[in-house]
Design a protein around this motif. Structure first.
Motif, mmCIF file in Angstrom:
data_model
loop_
_atom_site.group_PDB
_atom_site.id
_atom_site.type_symbol
_atom_site.label_atom_id
_atom_site.label_comp_id
_atom_site.label_asym_id
_atom_site.label_seq_id
_atom_site.Cartn_x
_atom_site.Cartn_y
_atom_site.Cartn_z
ATOM 1 N N ILE A 39 37.752 79.544 20.477
ATOM 2 C CA ILE A 39 38.644 80.657 20.838
ATOM 3 C C ILE A 39 38.528 80.825 22.347
ATOM 4 O O ILE A 39 37.450 81.123 22.857
ATOM 5 N N ARG A 65 44.496 84.824 17.615
ATOM 6 C CA ARG A 65 43.452 83.847 17.312
ATOM 7 C C ARG A 65 42.108 84.509 17.056
ATOM 8 O O ARG A 65 41.294 83.989 16.278
ATOM 9 N N ASP A 66 41.837 85.649 17.669
ATOM 10 C CA ASP A 66 40.506 86.261 17.525
ATOM 11 C C ASP A 66 40.301 86.896 16.156
ATOM 12 O O ASP A 66 39.255 86.749 15.527
ATOM 13 N N LEU A 99 42.896 86.751 13.629
ATOM 14 C CA LEU A 99 43.818 86.084 12.699
ATOM 15 C C LEU A 99 44.816 87.050 12.070
ATOM 16 O O LEU A 99 45.452 86.741 11.058
ATOM 17 N N SER A 154 46.852 74.753 16.347
ATOM 18 C CA SER A 154 46.797 75.792 17.371
ATOM 19 C C SER A 154 45.454 76.518 17.338
ATOM 20 O O SER A 154 44.850 76.788 18.378
ATOM 21 N N GLU A 155 44.991 76.794 16.125
ATOM 22 C CA GLU A 155 43.725 77.525 15.975
ATOM 23 C C GLU A 155 42.539 76.712 16.470
ATOM 24 O O GLU A 155 41.655 77.231 17.153
ATOM 25 N N THR A 190 43.981 78.449 21.211
ATOM 26 C CA THR A 190 45.039 79.180 21.906
ATOM 27 C C THR A 190 45.019 80.650 21.473
ATOM 28 O O THR A 190 45.067 80.935 20.276
ATOM 29 N N ARG A 238 49.579 82.754 18.935
ATOM 30 C CA ARG A 238 50.684 81.859 18.555
ATOM 31 C C ARG A 238 51.857 82.684 18.016
ATOM 32 O O ARG A 238 51.655 83.734 17.397
#
Length: 477
Positions: free
Chosen positions: A280, A363-364, A366, A337-338, A342, A345
């Motif tokens: 991350i 991303r942090d 979800l 992407s994860e 990134t 998204r």
């Protein structure tokens, strides 16, 4: 795009998890020389951002960039004995060129104090020439026995600052100032909280009067030295005859400092924030801040048009954006992407066109939520800011929760075995530090400037003697 391999969970094997995520996340490949790595575009992009942002902070305090040679003559390196002894096991030596033996050995730089010393002696005449505050962004080589990508490789990238001053007070002030720049940068940009303090005599830099450090806690509880700043005093200026005429017109040896951070910051970033889906990357330092994922664009060409429009809007707002319009499945694109870390998204499909919306995925955490197309720019700005803050807050909470105070050696051993950092009264010497490390694997990380927790007594946990010195211990990378 390559196939995404299974990632070993952190709870199962943290070391294997680390290797899995950096390989799957396209951060590095192993070099042809054992113990070396190739920085792929993503990892070098992070380092490039570190360099750009940190260099701006350096220039605010008058730092000028230079570049010194790669090779150090043996006669130069041997001038400062303690410094040589500290690096001797890791030195790589050049002894011949074109099949002919050289008259003198040359060492590939492990660091450049001696090179700067030789350079500075010809640059300084009067106190009016001081201070000299120089820095170089370079590679260095240390022949490490045990290597680990980004954390400890034989060749790595770093910046090394070297300065000369007319008085010790000014040099010591800069030593502190540079450490504070590191601390603020690592916190503000990498979202990594640190504890700053002074290294013990046993752990200080070879050739320094004293060493300041910032120490970061990884998710497995181990410490990582994230940056150091050294007050060298006259330890290099006397043997290198770096002198100047002071205000009384008398010759005086100058006072030096050195300071640096390296690509081990990439390892710190990965192990502070990464999860079982991959790395991350905090938004402020991410080469790509937003992935736009096209869903079923082959069925509806306008999906690609919308993706391009949104990309344009976001780039005009100074975000770094890329589009995934490959023919891979939606699940693969999301996972890809994860794993690359990134921060945000944005998914766009035919149905989103009809409903005038996009799907945002953090991303942090979800978390997923819909955002109207007209609000994409504002939402992206707010969410990325929140992701940056959340990553720092989570790491800060973990740091505070995993530092304990102990009163005796048995409790110390238990705490270290459980992956904790220990703050304790300690008046032991270098021999005691070596013994403690042999018995527990823990080393002294620093004598904190500000105690992170309140200790319960002033009796050394190891010797039983009273002391007002509190030292932080941990297993470390």
């Amino acid at each position: 795009m390559k196939k995404i391999e299974k990632i070993t969970p952190q709870s199962e094997d943290f070391a294997k998890w680390y290797t899995d995520v950096i390989k799957n996340g396209d951060l590095m490949a192993y070099g042809a020389t054992k113990g070396s790595i190739i920085f792929k575009p993503l990892s070098f992009g992070i380092w490039d951002n570190i360099r750009l942002h940190l260099d701006k902070e350096f220039k605010k305090v008058g730092v000028q960039n230079v570049y010194l040679p790669l090779l150090i003559p043996e006669s130069l390196l041997t001038k400062e004995k303690e410094h040589l002894e500290g690096f001797n096991p890791e030195l790589a030596t050049v002894t011949e060129v074109g099949g002919k033996k050289l008259a003198e050995k040359y060492f590939i730089r492990p660091t450049s104090e001696t090179l700067f010393g030789d350079f500075f002696k010809n640059e300084i005449n009067s106190y009016n020439d001081l201070p000299l505050i120089y820095n170089q962004w370079v590679n260095v080589l240390r022949w490490e026995k045990t290597t680990n990508p980004f954390l400890r490789t034989r060749e790595f990238l770093w910046q090394e600052g070297h300065t000369m001053h007319s008085c010790p007070k000014e040099a010591q002030k800069l030593t502190t100032k540079m450490l504070n720049i590191y601390k603020k940068f690592v916190s503000d940009y990498l979202a990594i909280p640190v504890i700053d303090g002074q290294k013990t005599e046993h752990e200080k830099f070879s050739g320094a009067d004293f060493t300041f450090t910032i120490e970061a806690m990884m998710k497995d509880g181990k410490a990582l030295q994230a940056g150091t700043s050294h007050y060298l005093g006259q330890n290099f200026t006397i043997p290198f005859d770096i002198s100047f005429k002071n205000k009384e017109n008398k010759l005086e040896n100058a006072y030096g400092t050195s300071w640096g951070v390296s690509t081990r910051l990439l390892g710190a970033l990965i192990m502070t924030h990464g999860d079982d889906r991959g790395i991350i990357i905090p938004p402020k330092i991410a080469p790509i801040q937003i992935d736009i994922i096209e869903m079923f664009a082959s069925k509806e060409p306008k999906v690609h048009e919308l993706a391009l429009n949104i990309k344009s809007v976001l780039e005009k707002a100074n975000f770094n954006v890329q589009i995934d319009n490959s023919d891979k499945g939606a699940g693969f694109k999301a996972a890809n992407s994860e794993i690359h870390g990134t921060p945000l998204r944005i998914e766009i499909g035919p149905r989103d066109l009809l409903e005038n919306r996009t799907l945002f995925v953090r991303r942090d955490t979800l978390e997923k939520f819909y955002v109207p197309i007209s609000e994409v720019k504002t939402a992206a700005k707010n969410i990325l800011k929140d992701i940056q803050s959340n990553l720092l807050a989570s790491a800060q909470q973990r740091l505070v929760n995993n530092i304990v105070n102990v009163n005796n050696f048995n409790d110390f051993k238990t705490a270290i075995e459980n992956g904790k950092w220990v703050l304790a009264a300690f008046d032991g010497d270098a021999t005691d530090e070596v013994k403690i490390k042999e018995l527990t694997g823990a080393s002294t990380r620093c004598i904190p400037f500000i105690l992170p927790i309140t200790p319960k007594n002033n009796v050394c946990f190891y010797t039983g003697k009273k002391t007002n010195r509190y030292v932080l211990f941990a297993k470390a990378y």
